[in-house]
Design an enzyme around this catalytic site. Structure first.
Site, mmCIF file in Angstrom:
data_model
loop_
_atom_site.group_PDB
_atom_site.id
_atom_site.type_symbol
_atom_site.label_atom_id
_atom_site.label_comp_id
_atom_site.label_asym_id
_atom_site.label_seq_id
_atom_site.Cartn_x
_atom_site.Cartn_y
_atom_site.Cartn_z
ATOM 1 N N SER A 120 0.839 -1.189 0.000
ATOM 2 C CA SER A 120 0.000 0.000 0.000
ATOM 3 C C SER A 120 0.872 1.234 0.000
ATOM 4 C CB SER A 120 -0.925 0.015 1.211
ATOM 5 O OG SER A 120 -0.214 0.495 2.329
ATOM 6 N N LYS A 121 0.256 2.312 -0.413
ATOM 7 C CA LYS A 121 0.948 3.584 -0.565
ATOM 8 C C LYS A 121 1.687 3.970 0.733
ATOM 9 C CE LYS A 121 1.559 7.079 -3.245
ATOM 10 N NZ LYS A 121 2.149 6.858 -4.524
ATOM 11 N N ARG A 122 1.082 3.600 1.863
ATOM 12 C CA ARG A 122 1.702 3.953 3.134
ATOM 13 C C ARG A 122 3.103 3.349 3.273
ATOM 14 N NH1 ARG A 122 -0.707 1.796 7.759
ATOM 15 N NH2 ARG A 122 -2.033 0.647 6.327
#
Ligand code: GLU
Length: 509
Positions: free
Chosen positions: A262-264
């Site tokens: 995920s982008k995180r």
């Protein structure tokens, strides 16, 4: 004829997981002489992102995945090609309307008038009672009269009902997955899914089935997150009396901490990797191996070679780990294999973007005013070709070439087996040797020969000379070889930097 599809929702950039799905669908189609179709699933209008379609098409194109049919870009505008369109779901509302009427007509779907409050209340109660959440079938068995009455009332109130699937409440739904084999679901656990929303748009489940059938898909290849939706789709195929496509669900992509990508946790979009200076062929090769490998030790495959090798027997059921180091390994291997000319061409936009150079000139004083020749750039990128893992790293590592004045600590000039005094003398002597080399003989090969002969004659140690020379020219202790750098810098800049090193070394003594 094999037909596969890639049907993203235009909610932003193409995710790396999406690239893998698109790639597998492409490889499988091409392996079997078939077609890949690009369809846009934009029925969730709230999630629509401006420019989302363009960015997906562009990322696929960058990766070399060119769909045969469906949504494409032509002269910067979105177009559609093929005879099974439209390929953008929001343009297909009449198609869904006609099909929902079929299901309502034969009793496989029903109107549901439950409002949000009732559904929320229902969910709350189910949660409190620790029951599985889902629709309770409140509107499922209304008589025709009841339905008519409620339709009229809803119309009067300016409300529209939804349409739900009348899921069989017993038995099992079974299908064969190309990756997982037979997959079974207990029908009692499957909700009466909404097929048409009150805004007249279909849900994903309904649109995907209608489209895959009417667009004549033979294979539905998608991520594992859709596996639990598939029984609903299978039931719909059965209700329409349609032949099932083959399904293949690809395992999850996880990072090394076993989390979903995920982008995180860093880069996830194809665009990110492009901007970081990964080559499309390296990224594609790497992504192909996320959950697939042809057996054997070979790891480098071009897109064309992947097409020849791809099959579902070698697609793994277990989650695929996205290992950044491995991606870097691939990128490095691909960068090494490029000709210098090609590498310079690929790196040029990164040099320009960074402002290392202003542009390319066909002749003139290289490096003056920030303009360089292509031939010079080829030599320059050659310095880092064996070292950098990405184009961005390559460009960053070459900053020292363009610096007006290198910043480094004067003590760095002194080799560990030497002294500051000797360093100063060596740099002075080196300056004289360089001075005597004519401009037209200023090549790496000639420099190397001249300096090595001189070292031998002068009785100095190789490190005594090459270390300060390298530091004076690059300002770094780890840099490309000193002769390579001197060749690229040219006589004037080399001498200027040696002189500055000499001046700095005076300060150390
Ligand atoms: N629109 C879905 C997505 O965004 C497609 C899923 C499927 O392939 O059926 O992934």
């Amino acid at each position: 004829m094999i037909r596969t599809r890639f049907p993203p929702s235009p909610t932003g950039f193409l995710h790396i997981g999406g690239l893998r799905t698109a790639l597998f669908a492409y490889l499988f189609a091409k392996r079997n002489g078939g077609d890949l179709i690009l369809r846009i699933e934009d029925t969730d209008q709230e999630r629509f992102v401006e420019g989302g379609i363009e960015s997906i098409v562009r990322s696929l194109e960058w990766a070399g995945i060119i769909p045969d049919e469906g949504v494409a870009m032509e002269n910067g505008a979105i177009t559609q090609k093929g005879s099974h369109g439209p390929y953008i779901q929001s343009e297909r509302l009449p198609v869904y309307q006609a099909h929902i009427e079929t299901l309502l007509g034969n009793g496989h779907a029903y109107y549901c008038f439950c409002d949000r409050e009732r559904l929320e209340e229902l969910r709350k109660m189910q949660e409190l009672n620790k029951q599985p959440t889902g629709y309770d079938g409140h509107c499922r068995d209304f008589t025709e009269d009841e339905v008519e009455k409620r339709l009229a009332a809803a119309k009067k109130a300016g409300r529209a009902p939804v349409v739900r699937l009348k899921m069989p409440k017993e038995g099992e739904t079974v299908f064969t997955d190309l990756v997982r084999g037979d997959v079974r679901f207990d029908n009692r656990l499957i909700d009466d899914q909404i097929l048409m929303k009150s805004d007249g748009f279909p849900t994903y489940h309904f649109a995907v089935v209608v489209d895959d059938h009417t667009m004549k898909m033979t294979h539905v290849i998608r991520g594992e997150e859709w596996l639990s939706s598939t029984p609903k789709h299978v039931v719909l195929y059965q209700m329409f009396g349609w032949e099932l496509p083959q399904f293949a669900h690809l395992s999850l992509l996880i990072n090394e901490q076993k989390q979903k990508l995920s982008k995180r946790h860093g880069d996830v979009s194809v665009e990110d990797f492009k901007e970081k200076g990964y080559l499309p062929e390296a990224l594609v090769n790497f992504v192909a191996f996320l959950g697939w490998n042809p057996g054997g030790d070979r790891e480098i495959f071009s897109l064309g070679e992947l097409v020849k090798e791809f099959d579902f027997q070698h697609v793994s059921k277990s989650a695929a780990v996205f290992n950044r180091e491995k991606l870097d390994w691939y990128n490095k291997a691909y960068m090494k294999a490029l000709s210098k000319e090609e590498l310079a061409k690929r790196a040029l936009p990164f040099f320009l973007q960074k402002g290392s150079i202003q542009g390319i000139t066909s002749d003139g004083d290289v490096l003056a005013d920030g303009f360089v020749t292509l031939a010079w750039l080829e030599e320059a990128v050659g310095l880092e070709q064996e070292r950098a893992a990405t184009l961005v790293e390559l460009v960053d590592n070459l900053d020292f070439l363009f610096a007006a004045q290198l910043q480094y600590d004067a003590t760095l000039l002194v080799w560990k087996k030497s002294t500051a005094e000797e360093t100063k003398k060596t740099l002075g002597a080196l300056f004289t040797v360089f001075h005597a080399i004519p401009e037209e003989s200023w090549t790496k090969v000639h420099l190397e020969k001249t300096i090595m002969d001189w070292i031998q004659k002068s009785g100095l140690g190789v490190g005594d000379v090459l270390w300060p020379m390298r530091v004076a020219l690059s300002g770094q202790k780890n840099s490309p070889g000193p002769f390579d750098i001197a060749g690229v810098l040219g006589k004037e800049k080399t001498m200027e930097r040696v002189k500055r090193g000499l001046e700095k070394s005076v300060g150390v003594v």
